[in-house]
Write an enzyme that holds these catalytic residues in place. Structure first.
Site, mmCIF file in Angstrom:
data_model
loop_
_atom_site.group_PDB
_atom_site.id
_atom_site.type_symbol
_atom_site.label_atom_id
_atom_site.label_comp_id
_atom_site.label_asym_id
_atom_site.label_seq_id
_atom_site.Cartn_x
_atom_site.Cartn_y
_atom_site.Cartn_z
ATOM 1 N N HIS A 1 0.819 -1.231 0.000
ATOM 2 C CA HIS A 1 0.000 0.000 0.000
ATOM 3 C C HIS A 1 0.843 1.267 0.000
ATOM 4 O O HIS A 1 0.314 2.360 -0.240
ATOM 5 C CB HIS A 1 -0.917 0.044 1.226
ATOM 6 C CG HIS A 1 -1.947 -1.040 1.264
ATOM 7 N ND1 HIS A 1 -2.834 -1.251 0.236
ATOM 8 C CD2 HIS A 1 -2.229 -1.989 2.211
ATOM 9 C CE1 HIS A 1 -3.621 -2.282 0.549
ATOM 10 N NE2 HIS A 1 -3.271 -2.750 1.724
ATOM 11 N N ASP B 1 -2.657 -10.787 -2.068
ATOM 12 C CA ASP B 1 -3.197 -10.238 -0.829
ATOM 13 C C ASP B 1 -4.652 -9.845 -1.098
ATOM 14 O O ASP B 1 -5.002 -9.452 -2.203
ATOM 15 C CB ASP B 1 -2.384 -9.009 -0.425
ATOM 16 C CG ASP B 1 -2.778 -8.455 0.933
ATOM 17 O OD1 ASP B 1 -2.073 -8.748 1.909
ATOM 18 O OD2 ASP B 1 -3.793 -7.730 1.010
ATOM 19 N N ASP C 1 -4.562 -12.855 3.742
ATOM 20 C CA ASP C 1 -5.823 -12.369 4.302
ATOM 21 C C ASP C 1 -7.036 -12.655 3.416
ATOM 22 O O ASP C 1 -8.155 -12.267 3.747
ATOM 23 C CB ASP C 1 -5.737 -10.877 4.650
ATOM 24 C CG ASP C 1 -4.952 -10.054 3.641
ATOM 25 O OD1 ASP C 1 -4.626 -10.590 2.553
ATOM 26 O OD2 ASP C 1 -4.660 -8.888 3.929
ATOM 27 N N HIS D 1 -6.265 -7.354 -0.265
ATOM 28 C CA HIS D 1 -6.430 -5.924 -0.545
ATOM 29 C C HIS D 1 -5.670 -5.553 -1.814
ATOM 30 O O HIS D 1 -4.601 -6.100 -2.087
ATOM 31 C CB HIS D 1 -5.915 -5.094 0.637
ATOM 32 C CG HIS D 1 -6.590 -5.433 1.931
ATOM 33 N ND1 HIS D 1 -5.993 -6.223 2.892
ATOM 34 C CD2 HIS D 1 -7.832 -5.127 2.382
ATOM 35 C CE1 HIS D 1 -6.846 -6.366 3.910
ATOM 36 N NE2 HIS D 1 -7.965 -5.736 3.617
HETATM 37 ZN ZN LIG Z 1 -4.088 -7.197 2.914
#
Ligand SMILES: [Zn+2]
Length: 338
Positions: free
Chosen positions: A123, A158, A245, A160
């Site tokens: 991120h 991931d 995740d 996200h």
């Molecule tokens: Zn994540």
């Protein structure tokens, strides 16, 4: 199969507070997963990244501001991202882990590298920490490899979207970014029409998947889209933003992958690049048992050791299958996918 594994006390010394999900115990779980895997482990200690290496993807002013902020005792960089005095060293070593691993792999010490590092990276933007991430570890490595003429593919599983990584290579046709993620979800980006800009159109590939999506749709996504695109792109190096995740048991997200799905993805990525050209970076994953099992499963898959499917498996709904069809339709404008 020999797996190069990064280890350093700095990665656990990065303190985020007692109730923070991105906590040191995650690394203990990931390391236990590497030990459980049917592979030989070769450990190494990553160095501290030099400013020049970080400057490949980050603004120098940003790097220096992080150094000052940590030295002054740290605190919150954004509502999710916490650092302390020890976080600076952890962030530097996490950022150097990929380039150091690449250099060791080039010398033939192992077949694959797996980097259980903190803080995570995908991120982080060029000038901003975000979502538990300080420096973008996978992006630093991709830029390092691309700088010497390599074509680099990044697969980000991931849960996200790796907004930082996407943004850093949005206009770079030599670096392919492929992300499968829950959508809508944090950080809000990663829609299917984000495909890269200018000469890099087509080298960003997003799978925005609805809540509840399971491993059946992920496996089909690899078979129908991810693998054909990777084969056509012909990368010299394969980097994986390996968050855990998207597992069914993860407390922060709503997808339904199981351990055997990570084994299937690991297995699918075998042989796409030459030996010693694959590096996996730990990103998210917040259920300790799932992290351990999924890391072991990923490495089993990469080592071609079968991991049997679970007896009871979540079945994706029609919205998830339609999401995949939409990705296929958009990607057909850039790649041979069916
Ligand atoms: Zn994540």
């Amino acid at each position: 199969m020999k797996v190069l594994v990064a280890t350093h006390p700095a990665f656990t010394a990065h303190a985020t507070g007692l109730s923070h999900p991105e906590r040191p115990a995650r690394l203990t779980a990931a390391r236990a997963g590497t030990a459980d895997a049917p592979v030989d482990i070769v450990e190494f200690s990553p160095s501290e990244a030099e400013l020049e290496l970080l400057a490949g993807v980050h603004l120098v002013d940003y790097v220096q501001s992080i150094k000052r902020f940590c030295a002054a005792g740290g605190g919150q960089l954004d509502p999710d991202t916490v650092v302390g005095v020890d976080s600076w060293e952890a962030a530097l070593r996490a950022a150097a882990a990929g380039p150091d691993a690449a250099n060791l792999l080039e010398r033939g010490v192992a077949d694959v590298a797996f980097l259980p590092i903190r803080p995570p990276g995908h991120h982080a933007l060029e000038d901003r920490a975000m979502g538990f991430c300080i420096f973008n570890n996978v992006a630093v490595t991709a830029r390092f490899l691309a700088a010497s003429g390599n074509r680099v593919a990044i697969v980000d599983w991931d849960v996200h979207h790796g907004n930082g990584t996407q943004e850093m290579f949005l206009m770079d046709p030599e670096v392919l970014y492929v992300s499968l993620h829950e959508f809508p979800a944090y950080p809000g980006s990663g829609w299917v029409d984000e495909i890269g800009l200018g000469p890099a159109a087509g080298t960003t590939v997003n799978f925005p998947m609805p809540v509840g999506t399971g491993g059946d749709v992920y496996r089909a996504s690899f078979e129908r889209v991810v693998l054909p695109i990777l084969s056509a792109f012909k990368p010299d190096w394969l980097l994986v933003s390996a968050g855990y995740d998207a597992h069914d048991a993860d407390p922060l997200a709503g997808l339904s992958l199981l351990e055997s799905d990570y084994a299937a993805m690991g297995s699918a990525l075998r042989g796409l690049v030459g030996p010693g050209k694959t590096i996996l970076f730990l990103e998210g994953g917040y259920n300790l048992k799932a992290i351990q099992g999924c890391v072991a499963a990923t490495l089993s898959g990469l080592a071609a050791v079968p991991v049997p499917d679970e007896t009871s498996r979540p079945v994706s709904g029609s919205r998830s299958w339609r999401a995949l069809e939409f990705v296929v339709e958009v990607q057909q404008r850039h790649w041979q996918v069916v």
